[in-house]
Motif scaffolding. Structure first.
Motif, PDB file in Angstrom:
ATOM      1  N   VAL A 148     124.309  13.368  72.166  1.00 14.83           N
ATOM      2  CA  VAL A 148     123.771  14.688  71.842  1.00 14.83           C
ATOM      3  C   VAL A 148     123.695  14.936  70.333  1.00 14.83           C
ATOM      4  O   VAL A 148     122.666  15.398  69.821  1.00 14.83           O
ATOM      5  CB  VAL A 148     124.571  15.807  72.538  1.00 14.83           C
ATOM      6  CG1 VAL A 148     124.174  17.176  72.003  1.00 14.83           C
ATOM      7  CG2 VAL A 148     124.353  15.747  74.044  1.00 14.83           C
ATOM      8  N   PRO A 149     124.773  14.643  69.560  1.00 18.18           N
ATOM      9  CA  PRO A 149     124.682  14.865  68.104  1.00 18.18           C
ATOM     10  C   PRO A 149     123.521  14.096  67.471  1.00 18.18           C
ATOM     11  O   PRO A 149     122.807  14.635  66.615  1.00 18.18           O
ATOM     12  CB  PRO A 149     126.040  14.373  67.584  1.00 18.18           C
ATOM     13  CG  PRO A 149     126.968  14.549  68.751  1.00 18.18           C
ATOM     14  CD  PRO A 149     126.133  14.202  69.952  1.00 18.18           C
ATOM     15  N   GLY A 150     123.346  12.849  67.901  1.00 14.56           N
ATOM     16  CA  GLY A 150     122.254  12.043  67.362  1.00 14.56           C
ATOM     17  C   GLY A 150     120.892  12.607  67.744  1.00 14.56           C
ATOM     18  O   GLY A 150     119.944  12.579  66.953  1.00 14.56           O
ATOM     19  N   ALA A 151     120.799  13.111  68.985  1.00 18.09           N
ATOM     20  CA  ALA A 151     119.539  13.687  69.456  1.00 18.09           C
ATOM     21  C   ALA A 151     119.172  14.924  68.639  1.00 18.09           C
ATOM     22  O   ALA A 151     118.030  15.078  68.184  1.00 18.09           O
ATOM     23  CB  ALA A 151     119.651  14.049  70.938  1.00 18.09           C
ATOM     24  N   LEU A 152     120.159  15.802  68.442  1.00 17.91           N
ATOM     25  CA  LEU A 152     119.918  17.003  67.652  1.00 17.91           C
ATOM     26  C   LEU A 152     119.607  16.644  66.196  1.00 17.91           C
ATOM     27  O   LEU A 152     118.744  17.274  65.557  1.00 17.91           O
ATOM     28  CB  LEU A 152     121.139  17.928  67.717  1.00 17.91           C
ATOM     29  CG  LEU A 152     121.428  18.554  69.093  1.00 17.91           C
ATOM     30  CD1 LEU A 152     122.758  19.319  69.048  1.00 17.91           C
ATOM     31  CD2 LEU A 152     120.296  19.489  69.513  1.00 17.91           C
ATOM     32  N   GLY A 153     120.285  15.624  65.698  1.00 17.48           N
ATOM     33  CA  GLY A 153     120.039  15.172  64.336  1.00 17.48           C
ATOM     34  C   GLY A 153     118.609  14.692  64.151  1.00 17.48           C
ATOM     35  O   GLY A 153     117.964  14.985  63.141  1.00 17.48           O
ATOM     36  N   ALA A 154     118.089  13.951  65.146  1.00 19.42           N
ATOM     37  CA  ALA A 154     116.719  13.443  65.076  1.00 19.42           C
ATOM     38  C   ALA A 154     115.712  14.591  65.099  1.00 19.42           C
ATOM     39  O   ALA A 154     114.699  14.568  64.393  1.00 19.42           O
ATOM     40  CB  ALA A 154     116.458  12.489  66.242  1.00 19.42           C
ATOM     41  N   ILE A 155     115.997  15.607  65.911  1.00 18.51           N
ATOM     42  CA  ILE A 155     115.092  16.762  66.010  1.00 18.51           C
ATOM     43  C   ILE A 155     114.985  17.470  64.664  1.00 18.51           C
ATOM     44  O   ILE A 155     113.882  17.775  64.197  1.00 18.51           O
ATOM     45  CB  ILE A 155     115.593  17.746  67.094  1.00 18.51           C
ATOM     46  CG1 ILE A 155     115.396  17.126  68.487  1.00 18.51           C
ATOM     47  CG2 ILE A 155     114.851  19.076  66.992  1.00 18.51           C
ATOM     48  CD1 ILE A 155     116.019  17.938  69.608  1.00 18.51           C
ATOM     49  N   PHE A 156     116.125  17.725  64.019  1.00 20.51           N
ATOM     50  CA  PHE A 156     116.115  18.431  62.741  1.00 20.51           C
ATOM     51  C   PHE A 156     115.595  17.540  61.607  1.00 20.51           C
ATOM     52  O   PHE A 156     114.854  18.005  60.736  1.00 20.51           O
ATOM     53  CB  PHE A 156     117.515  18.946  62.403  1.00 20.51           C
ATOM     54  CG  PHE A 156     117.908  20.165  63.204  1.00 20.51           C
ATOM     55  CD1 PHE A 156     117.462  21.425  62.833  1.00 20.51           C
ATOM     56  CD2 PHE A 156     118.708  20.042  64.335  1.00 20.51           C
ATOM     57  CE1 PHE A 156     117.817  22.546  63.571  1.00 20.51           C
ATOM     58  CE2 PHE A 156     119.058  21.164  65.082  1.00 20.51           C
ATOM     59  CZ  PHE A 156     118.617  22.431  64.704  1.00 20.51           C
ATOM     60  N   LYS A 157     115.971  16.275  61.629  1.00 29.77           N
ATOM     61  CA  LYS A 157     115.549  15.370  60.559  1.00 29.77           C
ATOM     62  C   LYS A 157     114.036  15.216  60.523  1.00 29.77           C
ATOM     63  O   LYS A 157     113.405  15.381  59.464  1.00 29.77           O
ATOM     64  CB  LYS A 157     116.206  13.996  60.748  1.00 29.77           C
ATOM     65  CG  LYS A 157     115.738  12.948  59.728  1.00 29.77           C
ATOM     66  CD  LYS A 157     116.368  11.590  60.002  1.00 29.77           C
ATOM     67  CE  LYS A 157     115.845  10.545  59.018  1.00 29.77           C
ATOM     68  NZ  LYS A 157     116.439   9.208  59.278  1.00 29.77           N
ATOM     69  N   TYR A 158     113.436  14.903  61.700  1.00 29.22           N
ATOM     70  CA  TYR A 158     112.003  14.615  61.726  1.00 29.22           C
ATOM     71  C   TYR A 158     111.133  15.865  61.808  1.00 29.22           C
ATOM     72  O   TYR A 158     109.911  15.760  61.880  1.00 29.22           O
ATOM     73  CB  TYR A 158     111.693  13.649  62.875  1.00 29.22           C
ATOM     74  CG  TYR A 158     112.325  12.295  62.662  1.00 29.22           C
ATOM     75  CD1 TYR A 158     111.986  11.529  61.554  1.00 29.22           C
ATOM     76  CD2 TYR A 158     113.275  11.795  63.548  1.00 29.22           C
ATOM     77  CE1 TYR A 158     112.575  10.291  61.326  1.00 29.22           C
ATOM     78  CE2 TYR A 158     113.873  10.563  63.337  1.00 29.22           C
ATOM     79  CZ  TYR A 158     113.520   9.812  62.232  1.00 29.22           C
ATOM     80  OH  TYR A 158     114.108   8.587  62.007  1.00 29.22           O
ATOM     81  N   ALA A 159     111.779  17.031  61.785  1.00 28.53           N
ATOM     82  CA  ALA A 159     111.010  18.273  61.676  1.00 28.53           C
ATOM     83  C   ALA A 159     110.513  18.464  60.249  1.00 28.53           C
ATOM     84  O   ALA A 159     109.515  19.156  60.015  1.00 28.53           O
ATOM     85  CB  ALA A 159     111.864  19.471  62.085  1.00 28.53           C
ATOM     86  N   PHE A 160     111.211  17.822  59.292  1.00 27.23           N
ATOM     87  CA  PHE A 160     110.886  18.022  57.876  1.00 27.23           C
ATOM     88  C   PHE A 160     110.561  16.730  57.136  1.00 27.23           C
ATOM     89  O   PHE A 160     110.163  16.771  55.974  1.00 27.23           O
ATOM     90  CB  PHE A 160     112.047  18.728  57.179  1.00 27.23           C
ATOM     91  CG  PHE A 160     112.395  20.061  57.791  1.00 27.23           C
ATOM     92  CD1 PHE A 160     111.653  21.184  57.503  1.00 27.23           C
ATOM     93  CD2 PHE A 160     113.453  20.165  58.692  1.00 27.23           C
ATOM     94  CE1 PHE A 160     111.958  22.413  58.074  1.00 27.23           C
ATOM     95  CE2 PHE A 160     113.774  21.391  59.271  1.00 27.23           C
ATOM     96  CZ  PHE A 160     113.020  22.521  58.965  1.00 27.23           C
ATOM     97  N   THR A 161     110.740  15.594  57.788  1.00 26.86           N
ATOM     98  CA  THR A 161     110.418  14.316  57.142  1.00 26.86           C
ATOM     99  C   THR A 161     109.576  13.465  58.085  1.00 26.86           C
ATOM    100  O   THR A 161     109.729  13.548  59.315  1.00 26.86           O
ATOM    101  CB  THR A 161     111.694  13.533  56.778  1.00 26.86           C
ATOM    102  OG1 THR A 161     112.463  13.292  57.982  1.00 26.86           O
ATOM    103  CG2 THR A 161     112.540  14.307  55.791  1.00 26.86           C
ATOM    104  N   PRO A 162     108.684  12.631  57.549  1.00 18.79           N
ATOM    105  CA  PRO A 162     107.850  11.768  58.393  1.00 18.79           C
ATOM    106  C   PRO A 162     108.711  10.762  59.141  1.00 18.79           C
ATOM    107  O   PRO A 162     109.797  10.377  58.681  1.00 18.79           O
ATOM    108  CB  PRO A 162     106.940  11.066  57.382  1.00 18.79           C
ATOM    109  CG  PRO A 162     106.993  11.902  56.150  1.00 18.79           C
ATOM    110  CD  PRO A 162     108.369  12.484  56.117  1.00 18.79           C
ATOM    111  N   MET A 163     108.254  10.354  60.301  1.00 15.51           N
ATOM    112  CA  MET A 163     108.961   9.331  61.064  1.00 15.51           C
ATOM    113  C   MET A 163     108.138   8.046  61.033  1.00 15.51           C
ATOM    114  O   MET A 163     106.954   8.047  61.389  1.00 15.51           O
ATOM    115  CB  MET A 163     109.155   9.765  62.526  1.00 15.51           C
ATOM    116  CG  MET A 163     110.039   8.800  63.303  1.00 15.51           C
ATOM    117  SD  MET A 163     110.220   9.254  65.052  1.00 15.51           S
ATOM    118  CE  MET A 163     108.647   8.677  65.695  1.00 15.51           C
ATOM    119  N   SER A 164     108.759   6.978  60.585  1.00 12.26           N
ATOM    120  CA  SER A 164     108.064   5.696  60.505  1.00 12.26           C
ATOM    121  C   SER A 164     107.837   5.131  61.903  1.00 12.26           C
ATOM    122  O   SER A 164     108.512   5.520  62.866  1.00 12.26           O
ATOM    123  CB  SER A 164     108.886   4.693  59.684  1.00 12.26           C
ATOM    124  OG  SER A 164     109.146   5.202  58.394  1.00 12.26           O
TER     125      SER A 164
END
Length: 472
Positions: free
Chosen positions: A239-255
């Protein structure tokens, strides 16, 4: 053709729709001091806490459906394949960050939908057939004045075409492909069966649809949420990783990774906004049409059911889908699998063979209930343009038959094309509705103030009539 549709979708969900929806959400948020946050408990108490009581939460006798039937029909129209297939598609195309923008749209959308449902109730009329009709076409004409009727007609046209393009076109498609993938049943067979059952429900009109949705909607939501919650709990460490991915890629491009081609900030924002708006229908103007039929003693009371719907649809059901997919692991969400197949993959990785059934059964119920529930909006818009009297059986039969045709036209289409069509039609109906909400902000605030005095501050008697502000 597909390139043209993609270009139209990108243009709509660029500046035009996003700016209008943001303006509506911010304006009413500021003017009500963000009522949806300050009085969240009050909203839940007067919606979820009331609608399962005897009589479906109905107070008074003016209306066609009980609040439970109205909210079930409206939820049936918005809690659909967008929550399962649409969320998955948004995450594949826009990355996990698309989920964050869904949340943003929903948090503002809770109040936006409250506003449009309130106005839909306030300006509704009682037809010669005894059924109540309302929605943006009525609050545009009656609230803004007859000179704005062309805008009201434009909205009604977008609802007719949009309903045929989403609920009558996209839902049978998703339903039939899910059944084919799971049971090997040809898509045309499922489409025929679904169309036949839908026709039977529609024979009874608005009340029949309300009774059907009242029984099916709560059940389908409970089944799906329980299944998704199980996936999350069994992978709680992710869950922490999932939430982290949601917030991270909301503001940065995903390769590009795995089977995914990668995404940009703009793509994540567009996918989240489009999928979130289509799923919750906040700002679309469709749900106010259904809620205009509800029995209530104050328009704002029904408006709060709009807030409740957005909360359930996006902040609960869509969130459950996205977390289930992400928590299932990168081998699932980075696989490149699209639409409902991705959600099924997440469930199957947790539950084994039974996982696909836990998605397919609710998916079929979601899609079918949307196909049925949304017909109220389509029919009401049609009758706004072409008024009917007491004896209108032939006209009703004709437009209900027309509603059953698009499902067959969707056979053989690709998932990307289906959801592009959905984006386009849902974008078109947002524009005239958002213009009306901005123009009628003063009327809404007068209704809101009246409710505040009578039911929150209790400085005025609830028996005092609500003043009518119209330009008929």
């Amino acid at each position: 053709m597909e390139n043209i549709l993609n270009a139209i979708s990108s243009a709509l969900w660029g500046a035009p729709v996003l700016i209008l929806l943001a303006a509506v959400g911010i304006l009413f948020g500021v003017r009500t001091r963000f009522f949806q946050f300050r009085k969240f408990g009050h909203i839940m108490k007067n919606t979820a806490g009331q609608m399962f009581k005897k009589g479906g939460g109905a107070i008074g006798d003016e209306g066609t459906l009980t609040p439970l039937q109205a909210v079930s029909s409206a939820l049936a129209g918005c809690v659909g394949t967008g929550n399962i297939a649409g969320v998955a598609t948004a995450m594949v195309v826009g990355g996990p960050g698309a989920v964050f923008w869904m949340w943003v749209i929903a948090l503002f959308g809770m109040l936006t939908k409250c506003v449009e449902v309130t106005l839909g109730q306030y300006y509704r009329i009682k037809g010669e057939d005894g059924v109540y009709y309302g929605g943006p076409m009525y609050y545009i004409e009656r609230g803004m004045g007859k000179k704005w009727k062309p805008l009201a007609v434009l909205f009604a046209v977008t609802i007719i075409l949009g309903g045929l393009g989403t609920a009558a076109f996209a839902q049978p498609y998703t339903m039939s492909t899910a059944v084919q993938n799971l049971f090997g049943v040809p898509t045309w067979v499922t489409t025929v069966v679904a169309t036949a059952i839908c026709a039977v429900v529609l024979i009874g009109g608005v009340k029949s649809i309300g009774k059907f949705c009242e029984k099916v909607t709560p059940l389908m939501c409970a089944i799906y949420i329980a299944g998704a919650l199980g996936v999350i709990l069994l992978h709680i460490q992710n869950v922490p990783g999932a939430l982290g991915a949601i917030f991270k890629y909301a503001f940065t491009p995903m390769s590009a990774v795995g089977g995914l081609t990668g995404s940009t900030l703009a793509l994540a924002l567009r996918q989240g906004a489009a999928r979130g708006t289509f799923s919750s229908e906040a700002g679309c103007g469709s749900s106010p049409i259904t809620h205009a039929t509800a029995i209530t003693d104050h328009p704002f009371k029904e408006g709060m059911y709009g807030s409740f719907e957005v909360f359930v649809d996006t902040l609960v059901v869509c969130t459950m889908t996205s977390l289930a997919i992400l928590c299932a692991g990168p081998e699932v969400w980075q696989s490149g699998v699209k639409a409902e197949a991705l959600t099924m993959s997440a469930f199957s990785s947790t539950y084994g063979g039974i996982g696909s059934y836990l998605v397919a059964v609710p998916l079929v119920l979601f899609a079918f209930s949307t196909m049925v529930g949304w017909e109220i909006n389509y029919e009401s818009a049609f009758f706004y343009i072409f008024p009917h009297g007491k004896n209108s059986k032939a006209m009703k039969l004709a437009i209900r038959v027309l509603w059953l045709i698009p499902g067959f036209l969707a056979l053989g289409k690709t998932p990307d094309m289906i959801w592009t069509v959905v984006d386009i039609v849902s974008g078109f109906w947002c524009i005239p509705n958002a213009i009306a909400l901005l123009a009628l902000s003063g009327v809404f605030m007068a209704i809101y103030s009246d409710y505040q005095k009578k039911y929150i501050d209790k400085t005025e008697s609830v028996d005092k009539p609500l003043e009518y502000i119209g330009r008929d």
